[in-house]
Design an enzyme around this catalytic site. Structure first.
Site, PDB file in Angstrom:
ATOM      1  N   GLU A 177       0.783  -1.068  -0.101  1.00 58.38           N
ATOM      2  CA  GLU A 177      -0.282   0.020  -0.110  1.00 58.38           C
ATOM      3  C   GLU A 177       1.175   1.722  -0.171  1.00 58.38           C
ATOM      4  OE1 GLU A 177      -3.048   0.652  -0.992  1.00 58.38           O
ATOM      5  OE2 GLU A 177      -3.254  -2.053  -0.393  1.00 58.38           O
ATOM      6  N   TYR A 189      -5.886   6.140   5.086  1.00 62.84           N
ATOM      7  CA  TYR A 189      -6.167   4.638   4.704  1.00 62.84           C
ATOM      8  C   TYR A 189      -5.077   3.290   4.317  1.00 62.84           C
ATOM      9  CZ  TYR A 189      -5.488   3.087  -0.506  1.00 62.84           C
ATOM     10  OH  TYR A 189      -5.142   1.699  -1.090  1.00 62.84           O
ATOM     11  N   ASP A 195      -9.702   5.624  -1.728  1.00 58.79           N
ATOM     12  CA  ASP A 195      -7.983   6.531  -2.276  1.00 58.79           C
ATOM     13  C   ASP A 195      -8.772   6.921  -3.676  1.00 58.79           C
ATOM     14  OD1 ASP A 195      -8.493   4.716  -4.676  1.00 58.79           O
ATOM     15  OD2 ASP A 195      -7.018   3.703  -4.769  1.00 58.79           O
TER      16      ASP A 195
END
Ligand code: SF4
Length: 346
Positions: A32, A113, A131
């Site tokens: 990520e 996130y 996102d």
């Protein structure tokens, strides 16, 4: 209905990406972080190399930052690597990887996130994530009229993402939203005929799928003029270069590069670099080479000139740099060197 349609579509259409084959929170976290601001195709080889070199959070936590940055070299946005390293040290100091969203969010550098990604994909927790891809899908699906990057529009996307993720298979649901944004509900020409939620999509129903999300005003990128000096040392191998390491905070923090400064011309740059490195510099008369480098918030235009230092510098007097070394070309691979620095070295 939206939820079920997304999950069924995802099961049939998901791309087989390496980080989707694991439930290891550390590996998901690494992916990520790498995927922020970087394309999937670029990330894949870096992800494999990084996990081979640092297979566990403890391995990353125990590695010197220089080694981590060297493994990140070329991926850009090096602050991500520094934060990941610091975050790994935080996790390694605990008995185990945190397993709830609040504790995950406490890891340095882990925002909302990334918390959603780790919590939902590693631990099956109903933690939302938004996102750019998810925001675009939600803005169209529910016809959000505000700018989804800030204020009310941003709050609305998170609220909708939280409603959607509540239920079975939250990790797959988050992935489905991201995948839909990446492959079907794409920015310019959304492929609505292939979309599993087209019946429910307000933008599609109203023929507004190309109008949404509303475009936010882009701030102009200022141009910054700099001078870099490719310095060799008198009497030493002419292929060696004087390299400085940027101070850990700020842009390119911890990365090695030829000395470069914001300066009106080469002579002003020479004076500043002479002072910072405590050496005399003789500049080459040849014309400067121009290197252009675009960053998120600025556009660097660097004039690259060559010079010879009177002796090897042994210390730095500069807030921008915290170390200096004379580096042979083969040693570059073992240091964190940015794409900009490689362009400067030519
Ligand atoms: S129908 Fe079109 S605009 Fe709506 S979510 Fe699907 S791809 Fe996006």
């Amino acid at each position: 209905m939206i939820r079920a349609a997304l999950l069924a579509w995802y099961d049939d259409n998901a791309r087989d990406l390496p980080w989707r084959r694991t439930r290891d929170p550390y590996a998901i976290w690494v992916a990520e972080v790498m995927l922020q601001q970087t394309r999937v195709e670029t990330v894949i080889p870096y992800y494999a190399r990084f996990l081979e070199r640092f297979p566990t959070v403890d391995a990353l936590a125990g590695a010197p930052l220089d080694e981590v940055l060297s493994c990140w070299s070329g991926l850009g946005y090096y602050r991500r690597a520094r934060l990941l390293h610091r975050g790994a040290q935080h996790v390694a100091a605990r008995a185990s990887f945190p397993r709830d969203a609040d504790a995950i969010r406490e890891i340095p550098g882990v925002g909302r996130y990334t918390t959603g990604a780790i919590a939902s994909q590693a631990f099956d927790l109903p933690a939302a994530l938004v996102d750019g891809n998810v925001a675009r899908v939600l803005a169209r699906l529910f016809a959000i009229e505000d700018d989804v990057k800030k204020g009310a529009g941003l709050r609305r996307t998170w609220q909708l993402a939280e409603q959607l993720v509540a239920g079975p298979r939250p990790g797959a649901l988050n992935n489905a939203l991201m995948e839909l944004g990446a492959t079907v509900c794409v920015p310019r020409e959304p492929r609505c005929t292939l979309c599993p939620v087209r019946e429910a999509c307000v933008a599609r129903r109203e023929g507004r799928e190309r109008e949404l999300p509303v475009a936010s005003e882009k701030a102009a990128r200022p141009r910054v003029r700099e001078v870099a000096i490719l310095l060799r040392v008198r009497g030493r191998d002419e292929h060696e270069r004087v390299m400085v390491r940027r101070a850990p905070t700020g842009l390119f923090g911890g990365m090695w590069e030829p000395p470069r400064v914001v300066a009106r011309d080469r002579h002003a740059a020479r004076a500043e670099i002479e002072h910072a490195l405590g050496v005399k510099i003789t500049l080459d008369d040849a014309r400067a080479r121009k290197v252009s480098h675009v960053l998120t918030h600025r556009h660097l235009e660097v004039s690259v000139v060559r010079g010879v230092a009177s002796r090897p510098p042994s210390a730095v007097r500069s807030e921008a740099w915290d170390a200096v070394a004379v580096v042979a070309p083969h040693e570059l691979a073992t240091r964190g060197v940015s794409t900009l620095a490689r362009k400067l070295l030519g």
